[in-house]
Design a protein around this motif. Sequence first.
Motif, PDB file in Angstrom:
ATOM      1  N   LEU A   1     -12.994   0.803  -1.403  1.00 23.11           N
ATOM      2  CA  LEU A   1     -12.256  -0.024  -2.004  1.00 23.11           C
ATOM      3  C   LEU A   1     -12.936  -1.425  -1.541  1.00 23.11           C
ATOM      4  O   LEU A   1     -12.653  -1.848  -0.155  1.00 23.11           O
TER       5      LEU A   1
ATOM      6  N   CYS B   1      -5.655  -1.259  -5.857  1.00 25.94           N
ATOM      7  CA  CYS B   1      -5.727  -0.989  -4.514  1.00 25.94           C
ATOM      8  C   CYS B   1      -6.507  -2.261  -4.029  1.00 25.94           C
ATOM      9  O   CYS B   1      -6.245  -2.841  -3.046  1.00 25.94           O
TER      10      CYS B   1
ATOM     11  N   SER C   1       0.483   6.849   2.601  1.00 29.18           N
ATOM     12  CA  SER C   1       0.188   8.110   2.704  1.00 29.18           C
ATOM     13  C   SER C   1       1.495   8.980   2.153  1.00 29.18           C
ATOM     14  O   SER C   1       2.577   8.572   2.319  1.00 29.18           O
TER      15      SER C   1
ATOM     16  N   VAL D   1      -2.305  11.718  -1.602  1.00 28.84           N
ATOM     17  CA  VAL D   1      -2.978  10.481  -1.387  1.00 28.84           C
ATOM     18  C   VAL D   1      -2.829   9.655  -0.254  1.00 28.84           C
ATOM     19  O   VAL D   1      -1.816   9.717   0.274  1.00 28.84           O
TER      20      VAL D   1
ATOM     21  N   LEU E   1      -9.668   4.847  -0.565  1.00 30.84           N
ATOM     22  CA  LEU E   1      -8.712   5.519  -1.379  1.00 30.84           C
ATOM     23  C   LEU E   1      -9.314   7.216  -1.224  1.00 30.84           C
ATOM     24  O   LEU E   1     -10.513   7.347  -1.773  1.00 30.84           O
TER      25      LEU E   1
ATOM     26  N   LEU F   1      -5.025  -4.743  -1.238  1.00 35.66           N
ATOM     27  CA  LEU F   1      -5.419  -4.933   0.019  1.00 35.66           C
ATOM     28  C   LEU F   1      -6.170  -6.338   0.224  1.00 35.66           C
ATOM     29  O   LEU F   1      -6.132  -6.960   1.443  1.00 35.66           O
TER      30      LEU F   1
ATOM     31  N   PRO G   1       0.787  -1.134  -0.134  1.00 38.81           N
ATOM     32  CA  PRO G   1      -0.097   0.094   0.011  1.00 38.81           C
ATOM     33  C   PRO G   1       0.988   1.270  -0.055  1.00 38.81           C
ATOM     34  O   PRO G   1       0.466   2.266  -0.739  1.00 38.81           O
TER      35      PRO G   1
ATOM     36  N   ILE H   1      -4.411   5.880   1.586  1.00 40.57           N
ATOM     37  CA  ILE H   1      -5.004   4.783   1.627  1.00 40.57           C
ATOM     38  C   ILE H   1      -5.281   4.321   3.164  1.00 40.57           C
ATOM     39  O   ILE H   1      -4.482   3.951   3.613  1.00 40.57           O
ATOM     40  N   THR H   2      -6.692   3.877   3.353  1.00 44.65           N
ATOM     41  CA  THR H   2      -6.936   3.422   4.583  1.00 44.65           C
ATOM     42  C   THR H   2      -7.664   1.981   4.847  1.00 44.65           C
ATOM     43  O   THR H   2      -8.221   1.378   3.663  1.00 44.65           O
ATOM     44  N   ASN H   3      -7.744   1.539   5.765  1.00 44.22           N
ATOM     45  CA  ASN H   3      -8.468   0.124   6.153  1.00 44.22           C
ATOM     46  C   ASN H   3      -9.910   0.810   6.515  1.00 44.22           C
ATOM     47  O   ASN H   3     -10.146   2.055   6.428  1.00 44.22           O
TER      48      ASN H   3
ATOM     49  N   THR I   1       0.554   3.845  -2.969  1.00 46.71           N
ATOM     50  CA  THR I   1       0.048   5.180  -2.528  1.00 46.71           C
ATOM     51  C   THR I   1       1.025   6.118  -3.238  1.00 46.71           C
ATOM     52  O   THR I   1       0.556   7.221  -3.926  1.00 46.71           O
TER      53      THR I   1
ATOM     54  N   ARG J   1      -8.699   2.282  -8.205  1.00 46.32           N
ATOM     55  CA  ARG J   1      -9.319   1.339  -7.390  1.00 46.32           C
ATOM     56  C   ARG J   1      -9.123   0.041  -7.496  1.00 46.32           C
ATOM     57  O   ARG J   1      -9.018  -1.080  -6.551  1.00 46.32           O
TER      58      ARG J   1
END
Length: 404
Positions: free
Chosen positions: A91, A125, A50, A38, A101, A129, A23, A40-42, A27, A122
């Motif tokens: 996502l 990503c 990040s 940008v 995202l 994940l 990730p 990306i989180t859970n 990112t 997407r």
Amino acid sequence: MHTDELLNFQNELLNKLVAGGGPRELTKHISILLKKEVLITNPSHRVLGSTIANEDFSVGKLLNVLISAITPGRAIVSSGEQEVEAVIIELSNSVKRFGFLLICEPGLDEENKIKILAHQARAACVLELQKQEELLENSRQYRDAFLFDLLYGNIEENADIITRGEIWGWNLKLPHIVTVFELDGFEPYSEDLQLVKLLHEIVQMVTQPLEKKAILMQKNEEVVLVLPVENKKRHGNKDYLNMILKQVMAQAEEHLTSRIVRVGVGREYANPSEIFRSYQEAKVALKLGSLLPDQNHTPFFMDLGVARILYNHDRQELIEFYRETLEDLEQYDKSQKNELMETLEKFVSHRCDLKETADSLFLHPNTLRYRLKRIEEILKIDMKDFDTILSLMVAFKIRYLIKR
């Protein structure tokens, strides 16, 4: 945008994915291609990747994400005192959400282009994940089976526990203390399941920077923390625990605004084969913390005194003791609409100090003396007798315990 441009964009990301960057690298690459910061989180909005050069948005931080009710697909993202506006893309596949995202500060004139490119990103990503989730799930199954045995005392040999713990980087040669967190009023088969996951994220975020690696497990409605500690005096480890718990509770108050988180702490055990005792004690402390009055602090099992002995005592015997000691006064209060039970409880809880009790009840000392004399007459007791005071203290503890 032209189809060729979109395909080239997606292919670049897929190539990055095949290279195994994870990730964080994904990112960075999306940020370069979009020329935007940008994230990306859970699913709990914990940062996995990040490009924002700010500690508040770094990997591992838990974000507050407020979805815009006016502009679809936009959100206000905040952490600490920092705040950014972002396009937010879910996502997910057909059965599961893996995270989000977020493309920061999109600008109105380029929003459509960014949304198109973000949707192309997407797929890459989601694949990344999903792969990580599958790897974690496989590892989690073996790990949780070991932790279940550890917490229920199914492994007797210390050497066996230590060796197996080393697989996950846990030093079980050290003494450990178990803390149990629980969502008050937990309802299974509801959104509470997601809230417990968020609580797990919070505890993980707080304990991850610690020098010694903690053990963390989500077990139904519980989040179980098995924390390694030094061989310090009792109050040294208690201060250390309180520091950690204060941080957890502050984060829980921020991110679980409408719910109460309860906590209980067991005792320290040097042998890993006895960690299950600390777990059981933590659960008792958690329960007693919700039953007993004036439990605004963290309930430590070792501080619960006589209550922890009474908790596992025969319930009917406790009820009989309470009735023999206080029921006459309770019935008198009900019939006369008085508050003598409260007066007596305050008097006992203030160590039979007349002035402190009078101040807490906003009474004149002479009024309190009259009430205490009346209580002695009703219960036929002498409150100068130490055994009588001890019986009253125990009876008031039982009063709360029999509600369980």
